[in-house]
Scaffold this motif. Structure first.
Motif, PDB file in Angstrom:
ATOM      1  N   ARG A 127       0.848  -1.196   0.000  1.00  0.00           N
ATOM      2  CA  ARG A 127       0.000   0.000   0.000  1.00  0.00           C
ATOM      3  C   ARG A 127       0.882   1.244   0.000  1.00  0.00           C
ATOM      4  N   VAL A 144      -3.565   5.600  -0.864  1.00  0.00           N
ATOM      5  CA  VAL A 144      -4.537   6.224   0.034  1.00  0.00           C
ATOM      6  C   VAL A 144      -3.930   7.530   0.518  1.00  0.00           C
ATOM      7  N   TRP A 183      -3.618  10.435   3.504  1.00  0.00           N
ATOM      8  CA  TRP A 183      -3.790  10.768   4.922  1.00  0.00           C
ATOM      9  C   TRP A 183      -3.440  12.231   5.108  1.00  0.00           C
ATOM     10  N   GLU A 235      -5.306  13.592  10.705  1.00  0.00           N
ATOM     11  CA  GLU A 235      -5.319  12.139  10.907  1.00  0.00           C
ATOM     12  C   GLU A 235      -4.095  11.589  11.641  1.00  0.00           C
ATOM     13  N   GLU A 239      -3.474   2.242  14.433  1.00  0.00           N
ATOM     14  CA  GLU A 239      -4.021   0.951  13.987  1.00  0.00           C
ATOM     15  C   GLU A 239      -5.405   1.131  13.380  1.00  0.00           C
ATOM     16  N   ALA A 240      -6.240   1.987  13.984  1.00  0.00           N
ATOM     17  CA  ALA A 240      -7.578   2.235  13.451  1.00  0.00           C
ATOM     18  C   ALA A 240      -7.497   2.909  12.081  1.00  0.00           C
ATOM     19  N   LEU A 241      -6.612   3.890  11.932  1.00  0.00           N
ATOM     20  CA  LEU A 241      -6.426   4.573  10.654  1.00  0.00           C
ATOM     21  C   LEU A 241      -5.939   3.598   9.586  1.00  0.00           C
ATOM     22  N   SER A 295      -6.356   0.357   9.550  1.00  0.00           N
ATOM     23  CA  SER A 295      -7.450  -0.566   9.255  1.00  0.00           C
ATOM     24  C   SER A 295      -8.449   0.067   8.289  1.00  0.00           C
ATOM     25  N   ARG A 296      -8.818   1.331   8.530  1.00  0.00           N
ATOM     26  CA  ARG A 296      -9.742   2.040   7.629  1.00  0.00           C
ATOM     27  C   ARG A 296      -9.156   2.184   6.231  1.00  0.00           C
ATOM     28  N   SER A 297      -7.833   2.179   6.136  1.00  0.00           N
ATOM     29  CA  SER A 297      -7.153   2.342   4.852  1.00  0.00           C
ATOM     30  C   SER A 297      -6.823   1.008   4.190  1.00  0.00           C
ATOM     31  N   GLY A 298      -7.316  -0.086   4.772  1.00  0.00           N
ATOM     32  CA  GLY A 298      -7.057  -1.398   4.185  1.00  0.00           C
ATOM     33  C   GLY A 298      -5.656  -1.910   4.435  1.00  0.00           C
ATOM     34  N   SER A 320      -3.154  -3.994   6.879  1.00  0.00           N
ATOM     35  CA  SER A 320      -3.098  -4.982   7.952  1.00  0.00           C
ATOM     36  C   SER A 320      -1.642  -5.147   8.377  1.00  0.00           C
TER      37      SER A 320
END
Length: 191
Positions: free
Chosen positions: A23, A43, A45, A50, A66-68, A70-73, A75
């Motif tokens: 990514r 993506v 940011w 953010e 980690e949440a950001l 995850s929202r961006s695909g 892992s």
């Protein structure tokens, strides 16, 4: 349309970035540039909204990151290449905490992006190979009976057949029979 002297072509990226384990993340203070045009598949940011914790006046914490991601695909298995217009130390720290393979400044030169993507692909392939090996080993290990797993563990600890037999209150010949079955199920040849 990108400047071929500064950026790689869309076709070049498309050849290498269809891999979901890689990514590109474009980090900007002003995301208008991202909205107007960005690296395909990347993506965007916003650094201020953010990645900065306005209360702590620092880079966001690991849970928010980690949440950001995850929202961006993204892992834990994803290889990340960060692209930014700023050489801000905090941006670099955030990128590395997120697991970036590199941190590139805009305008990105084709050789630098090529090098980063090449390393990202190599890292992703290595990670996949390692995971495939681990899955193969686990599948083989899952074939063992509970007693075979017990004997396998004791063998891995370095115990001889006689020591295993004494510990498990079985005969050494039974241990040898189990060891032969373990070798066969694991696909191991020889002793």
């Amino acid at each position: 349309m990108s400047n071929p002297a500064s950026l790689v072509t869309t076709a070049w990226l498309a050849e290498r970035l269809n891999d979901p384990s890689i990514r590109i993340v474009e980090v900007d203070v002003d995301t208008q540039a991202y909205d107007e045009g960005h690296i395909p598949g990347a993506v965007g940011w916003n650094w201020q909204t953010e990645l900065c914790d306005t209360v702590e006046r620092d880079v966001i914490g690991s849970q928010a990151l980690e949440a950001l991601m995850s929202r961006s695909g993204i892992s834990p298995e994803t290889t990340i290449v960060f692209v930014s217009e700023s050489n801000d130390v905090e941006a670099g720290v955030a990128a590395m905490k997120a697991g970036a393979i590199d941190f590139l400044l805009k305008p990105v030169r084709a050789p630098a992006l090529h090098d980063a993507v090449t390393r990202a692909v190599a890292q992703a392939l290595e990670r996949r190979s390692t995971l495939a090996t681990m899955e193969w080993a686990y599948e083989r290990y899952a074939r063992l009976s509970p007693r075979e797993r017990q004997i396998f563990q004791l063998t891995a600890e370095g115990l001889s057949s006689h020591e295993i037999a004494e510990r498990l209150f079985i005969s050494p010949r039974t241990v040898e029979t189990h060891r032969q079955r373990i070798h066969r199920k694991l696909g191991v040849h020889g002793q």
